[in-house]
Motif scaffolding. Structure first.
Motif, PDB file in Angstrom:
ATOM      1  N   ILE A 110       0.882  -1.080  -0.115  1.00  0.00           N
ATOM      2  CA  ILE A 110      -0.164   0.081   0.072  1.00  0.00           C
ATOM      3  C   ILE A 110       1.013   1.177  -0.100  1.00  0.00           C
ATOM      4  O   ILE A 110       1.873   1.300   0.804  1.00  0.00           O
ATOM      5  CB  ILE A 110      -0.830   0.044   1.283  1.00  0.00           C
ATOM      6  CG1 ILE A 110      -2.105  -1.235   1.092  1.00  0.00           C
ATOM      7  CG2 ILE A 110      -1.555   1.390   1.378  1.00  0.00           C
ATOM      8  CD1 ILE A 110      -1.535  -2.580   1.768  1.00  0.00           C
ATOM      9  N   ASN A 114      -2.927   7.348   1.161  1.00  0.00           N
ATOM     10  CA  ASN A 114      -4.247   6.886   0.595  1.00  0.00           C
ATOM     11  C   ASN A 114      -5.519   7.050   2.161  1.00  0.00           C
ATOM     12  O   ASN A 114      -4.907   6.831   3.258  1.00  0.00           O
ATOM     13  CB  ASN A 114      -4.390   5.310   0.598  1.00  0.00           C
ATOM     14  CG  ASN A 114      -3.464   4.980  -0.547  1.00  0.00           C
ATOM     15  OD1 ASN A 114      -3.677   5.108  -1.857  1.00  0.00           O
ATOM     16  ND2 ASN A 114      -1.991   4.530  -0.288  1.00  0.00           N
ATOM     17  N   ILE A 116      -8.601   4.844   3.615  1.00  0.00           N
ATOM     18  CA  ILE A 116      -8.943   3.711   3.597  1.00  0.00           C
ATOM     19  C   ILE A 116      -9.995   3.386   4.442  1.00  0.00           C
ATOM     20  O   ILE A 116      -9.640   3.465   5.890  1.00  0.00           O
ATOM     21  CB  ILE A 116      -7.700   2.540   3.760  1.00  0.00           C
ATOM     22  CG1 ILE A 116      -6.933   2.726   2.363  1.00  0.00           C
ATOM     23  CG2 ILE A 116      -8.488   1.101   3.495  1.00  0.00           C
ATOM     24  CD1 ILE A 116      -5.552   1.756   2.461  1.00  0.00           C
ATOM     25  N   ILE A 122      -7.963  -5.848   2.128  1.00  0.00           N
ATOM     26  CA  ILE A 122      -6.849  -5.780   1.066  1.00  0.00           C
ATOM     27  C   ILE A 122      -6.159  -7.371   1.091  1.00  0.00           C
ATOM     28  O   ILE A 122      -5.398  -7.723   2.152  1.00  0.00           O
ATOM     29  CB  ILE A 122      -5.834  -4.659   1.305  1.00  0.00           C
ATOM     30  CG1 ILE A 122      -6.498  -3.272   0.980  1.00  0.00           C
ATOM     31  CG2 ILE A 122      -4.842  -4.841   0.191  1.00  0.00           C
ATOM     32  CD1 ILE A 122      -5.646  -2.169   1.149  1.00  0.00           C
ATOM     33  N   CYS A 126      -1.970  -7.676  -3.266  1.00  0.00           N
ATOM     34  CA  CYS A 126      -2.384  -6.584  -3.808  1.00  0.00           C
ATOM     35  C   CYS A 126      -1.293  -5.413  -3.857  1.00  0.00           C
ATOM     36  O   CYS A 126      -0.591  -5.492  -2.900  1.00  0.00           O
ATOM     37  CB  CYS A 126      -3.691  -6.135  -3.183  1.00  0.00           C
ATOM     38  SG  CYS A 126      -4.925  -7.229  -3.417  1.00  0.00           S
ATOM     39  N   GLN A 127      -1.545  -4.730  -4.793  1.00  0.00           N
ATOM     40  CA  GLN A 127      -0.635  -3.584  -5.089  1.00  0.00           C
ATOM     41  C   GLN A 127      -1.432  -2.165  -5.299  1.00  0.00           C
ATOM     42  O   GLN A 127      -2.155  -1.924  -6.213  1.00  0.00           O
ATOM     43  CB  GLN A 127       0.181  -3.563  -6.231  1.00  0.00           C
ATOM     44  CG  GLN A 127       1.090  -4.965  -6.609  1.00  0.00           C
ATOM     45  CD  GLN A 127       1.943  -5.076  -5.274  1.00  0.00           C
ATOM     46  OE1 GLN A 127       2.911  -4.109  -4.965  1.00  0.00           O
ATOM     47  NE2 GLN A 127       2.280  -6.389  -4.663  1.00  0.00           N
ATOM     48  N   VAL A 128      -1.653  -1.523  -4.207  1.00  0.00           N
ATOM     49  CA  VAL A 128      -2.429  -0.215  -3.994  1.00  0.00           C
ATOM     50  C   VAL A 128      -1.222   0.795  -4.075  1.00  0.00           C
ATOM     51  O   VAL A 128      -0.403   1.249  -3.541  1.00  0.00           O
ATOM     52  CB  VAL A 128      -3.240  -0.212  -2.823  1.00  0.00           C
ATOM     53  CG1 VAL A 128      -4.030   0.781  -2.800  1.00  0.00           C
ATOM     54  CG2 VAL A 128      -4.246  -1.489  -2.818  1.00  0.00           C
ATOM     55  N   THR A 132      -5.172   6.898  -3.223  1.00  0.00           N
ATOM     56  CA  THR A 132      -6.505   6.227  -3.500  1.00  0.00           C
ATOM     57  C   THR A 132      -7.538   6.381  -2.412  1.00  0.00           C
ATOM     58  O   THR A 132      -7.088   6.945  -1.291  1.00  0.00           O
ATOM     59  CB  THR A 132      -6.321   4.720  -3.747  1.00  0.00           C
ATOM     60  OG1 THR A 132      -6.105   4.229  -2.498  1.00  0.00           O
ATOM     61  CG2 THR A 132      -5.183   4.583  -4.587  1.00  0.00           C
ATOM     62  N   LEU A 134     -10.737   3.896  -0.748  1.00  0.00           N
ATOM     63  CA  LEU A 134     -11.258   2.815  -0.635  1.00  0.00           C
ATOM     64  C   LEU A 134     -12.547   2.836   0.317  1.00  0.00           C
ATOM     65  O   LEU A 134     -12.138   3.075   1.518  1.00  0.00           O
ATOM     66  CB  LEU A 134     -10.280   1.451  -0.431  1.00  0.00           C
ATOM     67  CG  LEU A 134      -9.577   0.860  -1.480  1.00  0.00           C
ATOM     68  CD1 LEU A 134      -8.457   1.976  -2.057  1.00  0.00           C
ATOM     69  CD2 LEU A 134      -9.025  -0.167  -0.914  1.00  0.00           C
ATOM     70  N   LEU A 140     -10.707  -6.188  -1.978  1.00  0.00           N
ATOM     71  CA  LEU A 140      -9.750  -6.467  -3.013  1.00  0.00           C
ATOM     72  C   LEU A 140      -9.328  -7.734  -2.761  1.00  0.00           C
ATOM     73  O   LEU A 140      -8.715  -8.273  -1.715  1.00  0.00           O
ATOM     74  CB  LEU A 140      -8.671  -5.581  -3.052  1.00  0.00           C
ATOM     75  CG  LEU A 140      -8.859  -4.137  -2.880  1.00  0.00           C
ATOM     76  CD1 LEU A 140      -7.392  -3.236  -2.841  1.00  0.00           C
ATOM     77  CD2 LEU A 140      -9.859  -3.568  -4.057  1.00  0.00           C
ATOM     78  N   GLN A 145      -4.465  -4.824  -8.585  1.00  0.00           N
ATOM     79  CA  GLN A 145      -3.843  -3.587  -8.650  1.00  0.00           C
ATOM     80  C   GLN A 145      -4.624  -2.686  -8.583  1.00  0.00           C
ATOM     81  O   GLN A 145      -5.568  -2.490  -9.649  1.00  0.00           O
ATOM     82  CB  GLN A 145      -2.711  -3.747  -9.916  1.00  0.00           C
ATOM     83  CG  GLN A 145      -1.748  -4.943  -9.650  1.00  0.00           C
ATOM     84  CD  GLN A 145      -0.710  -4.908 -11.003  1.00  0.00           C
ATOM     85  OE1 GLN A 145      -0.701  -3.917 -11.621  1.00  0.00           O
ATOM     86  NE2 GLN A 145      -0.392  -5.949 -11.603  1.00  0.00           N
ATOM     87  N   VAL A 146      -4.453  -1.504  -8.046  1.00  0.00           N
ATOM     88  CA  VAL A 146      -5.090  -0.387  -7.690  1.00  0.00           C
ATOM     89  C   VAL A 146      -4.061   0.708  -8.016  1.00  0.00           C
ATOM     90  O   VAL A 146      -3.526   1.240  -7.080  1.00  0.00           O
ATOM     91  CB  VAL A 146      -5.944  -0.314  -6.702  1.00  0.00           C
ATOM     92  CG1 VAL A 146      -6.727   1.138  -6.583  1.00  0.00           C
ATOM     93  CG2 VAL A 146      -6.967  -1.200  -6.364  1.00  0.00           C
TER      94      VAL A 146
END
Length: 266
Positions: A110, A114, A116, A122, A126-128, A132, A134, A140, A145-146
């Motif tokens: 992450i 962000n 969240i 997550i 995962c690659q955030v 971002t 959420l 996820l 990937q985000v």
């Protein structure tokens, strides 16, 4: 463990954990031996942070978050995989972030800045990116990937291995099972593209000239009736005729389309 003045007496912090002296740890939190936490990060009450987990600076982690638990993957056999969280993230109540698996890069990441919200999950690998959002109960699945500046609405599920492009806005309770190209707005079940995230782009300082090119990109991809390969060829031609700043936006789309593995929402 580095001496820390603001660990609540009911918290359990393993002596091997590495916490910057400015870290605050709330009541009944549990922090494992392979955890490292950077300056000015706060850990809320009843949080559990375990595994090989690195957390950067100035993060606000609210109560009951569970970070660094092993992946929910039946193939996982205790391999030393990791969770990495950057700087200045807000992680609200009851979030769950898992470490990676050796079937991928072995790390869940992450980025920075962000937002969240509560109950976000997550999963492994995962690659955030950065900046971002959420929203509550966004989920996820593994290997998602985000990209930067994406917004994922509450109660939205993202299928494993899916990619969500930069500046995407996904609406409430969407079902994302294909890759979502940059700049778009999507929602629904089945998922559908509703247009461009123009308001979000304006808020991030995109000029009228850049927006005009992004609109051309959208028309080529979604309104021209071209096959995906023909649309990509047309975008290559558009890329060559743009100003440098807009070229980067076209290239972002081209790179995303070239790297798509699940097919794009179209």
């Amino acid at each position: 463990m580095t001496a820390v003045s603001s660990i609540h007496p009911t918290a359990i912090v393993d002596p091997a954990a590495q916490l910057h002296p400015t870290v605050a740890v709330g009541p009944y939190a549990v922090i494992g031996p392979q955890v490292r936490i950077g300056a000015h990060t706060s850990i809320g009450a009843h949080c559990v942070i375990d595994g090989i987990t690195t957390i950067g600076e100035s993060n606000q982690i609210h109560s009951h978050a569970a970070l660094g638990g092993g992946p929910q993957d039946k193939k996982y056999a205790g391999e030393p995989t990791r969770l990495e969280i950057g700087n200045r993230n807000t992680i609200r109540e009851f979030c769950t972030f898992n470490t990676g698996t050796i079937q991928d890069q072995g790390v869940t990441r992450i980025g920075d800045d962000n937002w969240i919200m509560a109950y976000v999950h997550i999963a492994h690998d995962c690659q955030v990116g950065n900046n971002t959002i959420l929203a509550n109960n966004a989920t996820l699945a593994g290997h998602v990937q985000v990209a930067d500046w994406a917004i994922i609405g509450g109660l939205t599920g993202v299928h494993q291995f899916s990619k969500v492009g930069a500046h995407v806005m996904a609406g409430f309770a969407s079902h994302i099972s294909q890759d979502v190209p940059p700049f778009t707005m999507v929602d629904g079940h089945p998922l559908a593209v509703r247009g461009l995230n123009l308001e979000g782009l304006r808020r991030r300082g995109f000029s009228a000239e850049r927006l005009a090119v992004i609109k051309q990109v959208y028309r080529v991809l979604y309104r021209s009736g071209l096959t995906l390969q023909a649309a990509m060829d047309a975008l290559q031609n558009l890329h060559g005729s743009c100003e440098p700043e807009a070229q980067a936006d076209v290239q972002l789309m081209l790179d995303f389309l070239a790297q798509s593995t699940r097919g794009i929402v179209r």
